[in-house]
Design a protein around this motif. Structure first.
Motif, PDB file in Angstrom:
ATOM      1  N   LEU A  70     -67.329 -20.456 -23.749  1.00 30.28           N
ATOM      2  CA  LEU A  70     -66.373 -20.365 -24.826  1.00 30.28           C
ATOM      3  C   LEU A  70     -67.068 -20.413 -26.181  1.00 30.28           C
ATOM      4  CD1 LEU A  70     -63.455 -20.200 -25.758  1.00 30.28           C
ATOM      5  CD2 LEU A  70     -63.309 -22.694 -25.541  1.00 30.28           C
ATOM      6  N   SER A  71     -68.112 -21.206 -26.288  1.00 31.03           N
ATOM      7  CA  SER A  71     -68.843 -21.290 -27.555  1.00 31.03           C
ATOM      8  C   SER A  71     -69.450 -19.950 -27.944  1.00 31.03           C
ATOM      9  CB  SER A  71     -69.942 -22.352 -27.452  1.00 31.03           C
ATOM     10  OG  SER A  71     -70.862 -22.028 -26.414  1.00 31.03           O
ATOM     11  N   ILE A  73     -68.117 -16.994 -27.193  1.00 33.07           N
ATOM     12  CA  ILE A  73     -67.003 -16.167 -27.645  1.00 33.07           C
ATOM     13  C   ILE A  73     -66.683 -16.498 -29.102  1.00 33.07           C
ATOM     14  CG2 ILE A  73     -64.609 -15.517 -27.261  1.00 33.07           C
ATOM     15  CD1 ILE A  73     -66.473 -14.678 -25.035  1.00 33.07           C
ATOM     16  N   ILE A  74     -66.621 -17.777 -29.423  1.00 37.36           N
ATOM     17  CA  ILE A  74     -66.334 -18.194 -30.790  1.00 37.36           C
ATOM     18  C   ILE A  74     -67.404 -17.685 -31.741  1.00 37.36           C
ATOM     19  CG2 ILE A  74     -66.069 -20.192 -32.310  1.00 37.36           C
ATOM     20  CD1 ILE A  74     -64.977 -21.737 -29.887  1.00 37.36           C
ATOM     21  N   GLN A  75     -68.669 -17.843 -31.343  1.00 38.75           N
ATOM     22  CA  GLN A  75     -69.776 -17.365 -32.181  1.00 38.75           C
ATOM     23  C   GLN A  75     -69.703 -15.858 -32.385  1.00 38.75           C
ATOM     24  OE1 GLN A  75     -73.763 -17.525 -30.451  1.00 38.75           O
ATOM     25  NE2 GLN A  75     -74.579 -18.244 -32.401  1.00 38.75           N
ATOM     26  N   CYS A  77     -67.033 -13.910 -32.237  1.00 36.20           N
ATOM     27  CA  CYS A  77     -65.900 -13.599 -33.114  1.00 36.20           C
ATOM     28  C   CYS A  77     -66.272 -13.782 -34.576  1.00 36.20           C
ATOM     29  CB  CYS A  77     -64.708 -14.491 -32.776  1.00 36.20           C
ATOM     30  SG  CYS A  77     -63.731 -13.950 -31.372  1.00 36.20           S
ATOM     31  N   LEU A  78     -66.899 -14.903 -34.878  1.00 38.67           N
ATOM     32  CA  LEU A  78     -67.252 -15.193 -36.265  1.00 38.67           C
ATOM     33  C   LEU A  78     -68.282 -14.194 -36.792  1.00 38.67           C
ATOM     34  CD1 LEU A  78     -67.428 -19.094 -36.107  1.00 38.67           C
ATOM     35  CD2 LEU A  78     -65.571 -17.666 -36.966  1.00 38.67           C
ATOM     36  N   ALA A 157     -57.408 -22.856 -25.050  1.00 40.14           N
ATOM     37  CA  ALA A 157     -58.470 -22.497 -26.000  1.00 40.14           C
ATOM     38  C   ALA A 157     -59.140 -21.193 -25.585  1.00 40.14           C
ATOM     39  CB  ALA A 157     -59.497 -23.622 -26.085  1.00 40.14           C
ATOM     40  N   THR A 158     -59.413 -21.052 -24.294  1.00 45.30           N
ATOM     41  CA  THR A 158     -60.033 -19.824 -23.791  1.00 45.30           C
ATOM     42  C   THR A 158     -59.118 -18.627 -24.017  1.00 45.30           C
ATOM     43  OG1 THR A 158     -61.218 -21.067 -22.081  1.00 45.30           O
ATOM     44  CG2 THR A 158     -61.016 -18.696 -21.768  1.00 45.30           C
ATOM     45  N   TRP A 161     -58.986 -17.711 -27.860  1.00 44.80           N
ATOM     46  CA  TRP A 161     -60.183 -17.080 -28.417  1.00 44.80           C
ATOM     47  C   TRP A 161     -60.442 -15.709 -27.820  1.00 44.80           C
ATOM     48  CZ3 TRP A 161     -62.646 -17.973 -32.722  1.00 44.80           C
ATOM     49  CH2 TRP A 161     -62.544 -19.219 -33.321  1.00 44.80           C
ATOM     50  N   SER A 165     -60.627 -12.327 -29.888  1.00 42.51           N
ATOM     51  CA  SER A 165     -61.797 -11.474 -29.752  1.00 42.51           C
ATOM     52  C   SER A 165     -61.435 -10.055 -29.347  1.00 42.51           C
ATOM     53  CB  SER A 165     -62.753 -12.075 -28.710  1.00 42.51           C
ATOM     54  OG  SER A 165     -63.847 -11.214 -28.462  1.00 42.51           O
TER      55      SER A 165
END
Length: 258
Positions: A70-71, A73-75, A77-78, A157-158, A161, A165
């Motif tokens: 998940l981290s 995916i967040i990275q 996206c940003l 959360a998954t 995100w 994404s």
């Protein structure tokens, strides 16, 4: 209910394809917008070419990532949001006079949303047919990493995100890179058909096998939509709706490629 919705959308897709096949042209669906411009070899185009080259090399020389966290995916996206904003900012400074001719326009919003919705409907038939043709090559190992993560960790959360994404960030970034920058630049020295095919091939190959095969008609339709309508909004909407139906099917236990 989701399968019924997909069936109804497929029937609508068949209706519009019949109109196109009868006319041997996309004109019954998309009116040609003559107010257009092509991109010169400017900093935004160079950055897009560098990104595309990196993605091509990575997809051809490295196996597809088998799992994601998940981290990551967040990275991702940003990073893509930052790249999208940066490219748009530079493009505004470099080509601000031709932005509407490149697709960034706020007039006729209803028509642009209509075009994006019709583009989504037209995508369904060819993608589903090629998805069925590539079914023997599909397995858990070839499943998209985002969908693998969704199956292994279906938490809120998954889901949130992955939704951001796939349905927001990816369409915004990829339509800017592959259509607005790459395709419009190629149109400066290739025929429109050649520019659409080349940008579509690149887009498909980057997504890896076997998804590249059914995603090729999606890319062709997105390229044709951009050429005919010169609307960034319409292209982003088509792409987002396609990813959204894929996301919904994945939540229900099935999926289209994407």
């Amino acid at each position: 209910m989701l399968q019924l919705l997909l069936l109804l959308l497929t029937l609508l897709s068949i209706r519009y394809w019949i109109l196109i096949l009868k006319a041997h042209s996309l004109k019954p669906v998309f009116e040609l917008n003559p107010d257009r411009a092509t991109s010169e070899l400017s900093p935004p185009v160079l950055l897009a070419l560098l990104w595309v080259t990196y993605q091509l090399v990575a997809s051809l020389n490295q196996p597809q990532v088998s799992s994601l966290k998940l981290s990551q995916i967040i990275q991702s996206c940003l990073i893509l949001l930052a790249l999208t904003g940066t490219l748009l900012l530079i493009l505004t400074f470099v080509s601000w006079k031709s932005l509407p001719q490149l697709g960034f326009r706020l007039d006729q919003l209803r028509t642009q949303f209509r075009d994006g919705s019709l583009g989504f409907l037209l995508v369904l038939i060819p993608v589903i047919l090629l998805l069925l043709a590539t079914y023997p090559f599909r397995s858990e190992e070839t499943l998209h990493p985002l969908l693998q993560l969704l199956r292994s960790d279906p938490g809120y959360a998954t889901i949130g995100w992955i939704f951001l994404s796939a349905i927001v960030v990816a369409p915004l970034f990829e339509e800017l890179v592959y259509r607005v920058l790459l395709q419009s630049w190629l149109e400066g020295f290739l025929t429109p058909l050649q520019a659409i095919v080349v940008s579509s091939l690149v887009f498909s190959v980057v997504h890896g096998f076997p998804d590249a095969i059914p995603l090729f008609p999606l890319a062709l339709l997105l390229g044709a939509l951009y050429y005919y309508r010169r609307s960034y909004i319409a292209n982003v909407l088509t792409h987002a709706l396609f990813n959204a139906i894929n996301f919904a099917l994945a939540l229900a236990g099935d999926q289209l490629p994407g």
